[in-house]
Motif scaffolding. Structure first.
Motif, short mmCIF file in Angstrom:
data_model
loop_
_atom_site.label_atom_id
_atom_site.label_comp_id
_atom_site.label_asym_id
_atom_site.label_seq_id
_atom_site.Cartn_x
_atom_site.Cartn_y
_atom_site.Cartn_z
N LEU A 259 10.62 9.23 0.58
CA LEU A 259 9.91 7.96 0.68
C LEU A 259 10.04 7.51 2.14
CD1 LEU A 259 10.72 5.78 -2.47
CD2 LEU A 259 8.68 7.11 -1.95
N LEU A 260 8.92 7.37 2.83
CA LEU A 260 8.96 7.12 4.27
C LEU A 260 8.18 5.87 4.65
CD1 LEU A 260 8.42 10.76 5.62
CD2 LEU A 260 10.58 9.55 5.21
N VAL A 261 8.68 5.21 5.72
CA VAL A 261 8.02 4.06 6.32
C VAL A 261 8.03 4.27 7.84
CG1 VAL A 261 8.73 2.51 4.47
CG2 VAL A 261 10.17 2.73 6.50
N ARG A 262 7.29 3.44 8.56
CA ARG A 262 7.32 3.53 10.03
C ARG A 262 8.68 3.13 10.55
NH1 ARG A 262 2.48 3.33 13.54
NH2 ARG A 262 3.90 2.34 15.01
N ARG B 194 0.84 -1.20 0.00
CA ARG B 194 0.00 0.00 0.00
C ARG B 194 0.88 1.25 0.00
NH1 ARG B 194 -3.23 -0.92 5.30
NH2 ARG B 194 -1.08 -1.40 5.92
N ILE B 195 0.54 2.16 -0.90
CA ILE B 195 1.35 3.36 -1.10
C ILE B 195 0.45 4.59 -1.06
CG2 ILE B 195 2.90 4.56 -2.70
CD1 ILE B 195 3.48 1.75 -3.91
N SER B 196 0.83 5.58 -0.26
CA SER B 196 0.13 6.86 -0.24
C SER B 196 1.00 7.90 -0.94
CB SER B 196 -0.17 7.31 1.19
OG SER B 196 -1.24 6.59 1.74
N VAL B 197 0.40 8.63 -1.86
CA VAL B 197 1.11 9.64 -2.64
C VAL B 197 0.52 11.01 -2.34
CG1 VAL B 197 1.80 10.38 -4.95
CG2 VAL B 197 1.51 7.94 -4.46
N ILE C 232 2.03 6.55 9.55
CA ILE C 232 2.03 6.41 11.01
C ILE C 232 0.85 5.58 11.49
CG2 ILE C 232 1.76 7.70 13.16
CD1 ILE C 232 3.36 9.96 11.87
N THR C 233 -0.33 5.77 10.88
CA THR C 233 -1.54 5.06 11.31
C THR C 233 -1.71 3.74 10.58
OG1 THR C 233 -2.85 6.30 9.69
CG2 THR C 233 -2.73 7.19 11.93
N ARG C 234 -0.69 3.30 9.85
CA ARG C 234 -0.67 1.99 9.18
C ARG C 234 -1.72 1.86 8.08
NH1 ARG C 234 2.36 -1.83 12.36
NH2 ARG C 234 2.87 -1.00 14.42
N LYS C 235 -2.13 2.97 7.49
CA LYS C 235 -3.01 2.89 6.33
C LYS C 235 -2.23 2.49 5.08
CE LYS C 235 -6.35 6.28 8.03
NZ LYS C 235 -6.97 7.61 7.80
N CYS C 236 -0.91 2.62 5.15
CA CYS C 236 -0.06 2.23 4.03
C CYS C 236 1.30 1.83 4.58
CB CYS C 236 0.08 3.37 3.02
SG CYS C 236 0.97 4.80 3.68
N SER D 297 -3.26 11.17 -1.18
CA SER D 297 -3.52 11.55 0.21
C SER D 297 -3.06 12.98 0.46
CB SER D 297 -2.78 10.60 1.15
OG SER D 297 -2.90 11.02 2.49
N SER D 298 -3.85 13.69 1.25
CA SER D 298 -3.45 15.03 1.66
C SER D 298 -2.43 14.98 2.80
CB SER D 298 -4.67 15.84 2.10
OG SER D 298 -5.30 15.20 3.21
N ASP D 299 -2.26 13.81 3.41
CA ASP D 299 -1.32 13.67 4.53
C ASP D 299 -0.73 12.25 4.52
OD1 ASP D 299 0.18 13.92 6.79
OD2 ASP D 299 -1.45 14.70 8.05
N PRO D 300 0.15 11.94 3.56
CA PRO D 300 0.71 10.58 3.50
C PRO D 300 1.55 10.22 4.71
CG PRO D 300 1.83 12.05 1.96
CD PRO D 300 0.63 12.78 2.46
#
Length: 295
Positions: free
Chosen positions: A261-264, A95-98, A135-139, A127-130
């Motif tokens: 490019l960011l991950v938790r 899952r990727i948020s752009v 952080i919230t694990r949506k992606c 997303s307006s806030d990827p």
């Protein structure tokens, strides 16, 4: 109960010919080999080795154990090979948020990755806030426009995205070239826009400039300029690659924003995520490194 790991030591010892050679192959010390074989004999309840004139050899019971161990080893190897093949072909989701400011500009790179990794199914969301989505694990991965990496996140800075004012060839033919920016009509962001960077670009001009249209998304902003509606602030890495668009303002250094490019930071990356990061970082760095035309 007979332990398979002890059987593995037994197989290696018979094949190697002695404890020392077996220890070397197994990368343990000789004492460990001896201890494992003693344990196996205890589990079997009968001696597995006997001494002959030229050293130790399997007993009759040892030969039966050896035959079974050999078949078990073959089955385990077959199982491991099958699982490895399944792991390579099993469909995995990434899952990727752009950031909405980027629109679909990186879709060529995303499509290239998908073709090269058919077992990874991409789920791409604007997303307006990827950063918050990560952080919230949506992606798992976010294409984020930030200058500093937020808390709880980690990743790679791809580079700095810059903006400048652009207008189309046809629009400039009609309105005139080399005019002050205020003499052009501008496509601006509507007050309802949630796209933060677009508002930032727009605010460098006073509210009295002539406006030809209001939009609230990056695709609409770019398309309106391409359709000759007026000038607008666009990403330089996009607009400089379009020969039909021309810069009508200087480059505004203060409007640059970092692309990450960011991950938790507390979640180990799985194989699809690691593959995505390793491929996309150099590709995106190359993409946004387009040179601006000379003033």
């Amino acid at each position: 109960m007979i332990d398979w790991d002890n059987l593995r030591f037994f197989l290696t010892a018979v094949r190697a010919g002695n404890y020392s050679a077996a220890a070397k192959r197994l990368r343990v010390d000789r004492t460990t080999v001896g201890r494992r074989l003693e344990r196996l004999e205890h589990q079997a309840g009968v001696p597995l080795f006997e001494q002959g004139e030229d050293g130790y050899h399997p007993t009759a019971a040892g030969r039966r154990v050896l035959g079974v161990a050999d078949r078990i080893e073959a089955l385990v190897a077959e199982l491991e090979a099958g699982l490895e093949r399944e792991a390579k072909t099993e469909q995995a989701e990434l899952r990727i948020s752009v950031a909405t400011e980027l629109g679909s500009e990186f879709m060529p790179e995303l499509a290239e990755f998908a073709r090269a990794h058919p077992h990874v199914q991409l789920r791409i969301s604007a997303s307006s806030d990827p950063e918050e989505d990560v952080i919230t694990r949506k992606c798992e991965v976010g294409f984020c426009l930030v200058d500093q990496i937020p808390r709880h996140l980690r990743g790679t800075r791809i580079g700095t995205l810059r903006q400048a004012g652009y207008a189309s060839e046809a629009y400039l033919e009609e309105r005139g070239r080399g005019l002050p920016p205020q003499d052009y009509e501008w496509v601006r962001c509507s007050n309802s826009s949630r796209v933060r960077a677009m508002k930032q670009w727009d605010d460098i001009f006073c509210r009295t400039v002539r406006v030809s249209a209001y939009v609230d998304s990056w695709p609409a902003l770019r398309r309106s300029v391409e359709q000759d509606l007026g000038a607008a602030f666009l990403w330089t890495f996009v607009a400089d690659g379009n020969p039909a668009l021309h810069r009508v303002t200087p480059l505004h250094e203060e409007l640059g924003v970092g692309l990450h490019l960011l991950v938790r930071d507390d979640v180990p990356m799985d194989q699809p995520t690691r593959a995505f990061m390793s491929v996309m970082v150099p590709r995106l760095s190359q993409r946004i490194a387009l040179k601006l035309p000379e003033e």
